[in-house]
Design a protein around this motif. Sequence first.
Motif, short mmCIF file in Angstrom:
data_model
loop_
_atom_site.label_atom_id
_atom_site.label_comp_id
_atom_site.label_asym_id
_atom_site.label_seq_id
_atom_site.Cartn_x
_atom_site.Cartn_y
_atom_site.Cartn_z
N GLU A 134 2.22 1.75 3.89
CA GLU A 134 2.40 3.12 3.48
C GLU A 134 0.95 3.77 4.11
O GLU A 134 0.20 3.78 3.41
CB GLU A 134 2.59 3.51 2.09
CG GLU A 134 2.53 4.98 1.80
CD GLU A 134 3.37 5.78 2.82
OE1 GLU A 134 3.05 6.70 3.49
OE2 GLU A 134 4.64 5.48 2.86
N PRO A 135 0.98 3.98 5.33
CA PRO A 135 -0.20 4.49 5.98
C PRO A 135 -0.76 5.91 5.53
O PRO A 135 -1.96 6.15 5.43
CB PRO A 135 0.24 4.58 7.36
CG PRO A 135 1.61 4.71 7.58
CD PRO A 135 1.99 3.98 6.44
N THR A 136 0.12 6.77 5.00
CA THR A 136 -0.06 8.04 4.44
C THR A 136 -1.18 7.78 3.02
O THR A 136 -2.30 8.61 3.30
CB THR A 136 0.94 8.84 4.21
OG1 THR A 136 1.54 9.05 5.12
CG2 THR A 136 0.49 10.29 3.72
N TRP A 137 -0.92 6.86 2.33
CA TRP A 137 -1.69 6.90 1.13
C TRP A 137 -2.99 6.07 1.45
O TRP A 137 -3.90 6.42 0.79
CB TRP A 137 -0.85 6.11 0.22
CG TRP A 137 0.28 6.66 -0.75
CD1 TRP A 137 0.85 7.87 -0.29
CD2 TRP A 137 0.67 6.53 -2.04
NE1 TRP A 137 1.58 8.38 -1.10
CE2 TRP A 137 1.49 7.35 -2.13
CE3 TRP A 137 0.62 5.61 -2.78
CZ2 TRP A 137 2.26 7.47 -3.56
CZ3 TRP A 137 1.23 5.47 -4.01
CH2 TRP A 137 2.20 6.53 -4.29
N VAL A 138 -2.78 5.26 2.24
CA VAL A 138 -4.16 4.52 2.70
C VAL A 138 -5.16 5.47 3.66
O VAL A 138 -6.48 5.65 2.94
CB VAL A 138 -3.90 3.40 3.90
CG1 VAL A 138 -5.22 2.83 4.45
CG2 VAL A 138 -3.03 2.20 3.41
N GLY A 139 -4.37 6.70 4.41
CA GLY A 139 -5.22 7.85 4.56
C GLY A 139 -5.75 8.42 3.75
O GLY A 139 -7.00 9.15 3.82
N ALA A 140 -5.18 8.60 2.40
CA ALA A 140 -5.69 9.41 1.51
C ALA A 140 -6.74 8.73 0.42
O ALA A 140 -7.24 9.34 -0.57
CB ALA A 140 -4.49 9.81 0.83
N GLY A 141 -7.09 7.52 0.74
CA GLY A 141 -8.19 6.84 -0.14
C GLY A 141 -7.60 5.60 -0.60
O GLY A 141 -8.57 4.64 -1.16
N ALA A 142 -6.34 5.01 -0.41
CA ALA A 142 -5.89 3.85 -1.18
C ALA A 142 -6.38 2.56 -0.24
O ALA A 142 -6.39 2.60 0.89
CB ALA A 142 -4.20 3.69 -1.27
N LEU A 143 -6.72 1.70 -1.13
CA LEU A 143 -7.35 0.36 -0.72
C LEU A 143 -6.03 -0.15 0.22
O LEU A 143 -6.14 -1.01 1.14
CB LEU A 143 -7.76 -0.53 -1.66
CG LEU A 143 -8.92 0.04 -2.25
CD1 LEU A 143 -9.33 -0.89 -3.52
CD2 LEU A 143 -10.15 0.43 -1.55
N GLU A 144 -4.99 -0.28 -0.45
CA GLU A 144 -3.64 -0.73 0.29
C GLU A 144 -2.36 -0.07 -0.54
O GLU A 144 -2.51 0.41 -1.68
CB GLU A 144 -3.44 -2.28 0.02
CG GLU A 144 -3.54 -2.81 -1.43
CD GLU A 144 -3.09 -4.08 -1.76
OE1 GLU A 144 -2.33 -4.77 -1.37
OE2 GLU A 144 -4.10 -4.59 -2.43
N ALA A 145 -1.36 0.04 0.33
CA ALA A 145 -0.21 0.99 -0.38
C ALA A 145 1.17 0.46 0.45
O ALA A 145 0.96 0.10 1.55
CB ALA A 145 -0.52 2.54 -0.04
N TYR A 146 2.30 0.52 -0.30
CA TYR A 146 3.35 0.12 0.31
C TYR A 146 4.42 1.04 -0.19
O TYR A 146 4.63 1.77 -0.97
CB TYR A 146 3.76 -1.33 -0.44
CG TYR A 146 2.63 -2.54 -0.20
CD1 TYR A 146 2.90 -3.06 1.08
CD2 TYR A 146 1.67 -2.45 -0.95
CE1 TYR A 146 1.39 -3.92 1.41
CE2 TYR A 146 0.90 -3.25 -0.91
CZ TYR A 146 0.46 -4.18 0.41
OH TYR A 146 -0.68 -5.15 0.69
#
Length: 263
Positions: A134-146
């Motif tokens: 999930e690139p949107t959450w990674v762009g919001a600061g997540a270390l990793e997201a799915y």
Amino acid sequence: MSNTGPDEPQGWSFPPPARSAAGQPEGGARALPEFQPAASGVTEPAAPADTRRRTMLIVGGIVAAVVVIGGIVAIVVSRGGDDAAVLPAPTASTVLLPLPTATLAPVPRAATTAFAAALPTTLLQYALATSVPEPTWVGAGALEAYSESYSDGGAAQVVVLAGQWETPEAAAAYAAQLVAAIPAVAAPAATPSSTESAGATAAAPAGFPASGDVMVAAVKVGTFSLVDAGDGTGIAVWTNGSSVFRATAPITDLRNVYAAYPL
């Protein structure tokens, strides 16, 4: 005048019955004689043997009847006490239905991190169908997201976005943004021509929206929010430490999906 004869006990007198002026017994019938001790002072003779025996039998029968009745009463009282002590108090019963399970085999997850490995492959009757980053959450600061979707083999579907942040504070801040972004659901207004159908459409599931604390072993680890999306689905957003989750599911299954998710 005292009369004694061979058939009368010695020492007892039989006074003549009282009579009226005409010489007849008073009351129009012969009066029964009253037994009175004679003035001679002779003691009362002993009762005949069969009279004493009958008296003893009668007294013995009365005593036996009293004993039997007392025993029956004692047994009834005792049984009543035992029954009162043995009978359990009525309690409410709860019927637990088995949880639904997935009939489809989940697809393998490509991610191999510890966080990804902890994500479930089945949720009740839903099985993992797709799993992508999930690139949107990674762009919001997540270390990793799915972004993962689950299917029951039919039209129903559950979509879960899961991400890991660096701190619980950062995760809580992003979850608050997700909750604020959920559009408010407005109940449709009823029209005079279709009051019944409008009322059925406006009826929302009970218990929504809902929010509270996420507890693990009596310790607060995050917060949750459950919201009716108004289109037959619901949205759940919650945090668990530094993790954030957003699930979309049929409104009738939203609570169960949230409760069954292991993280």
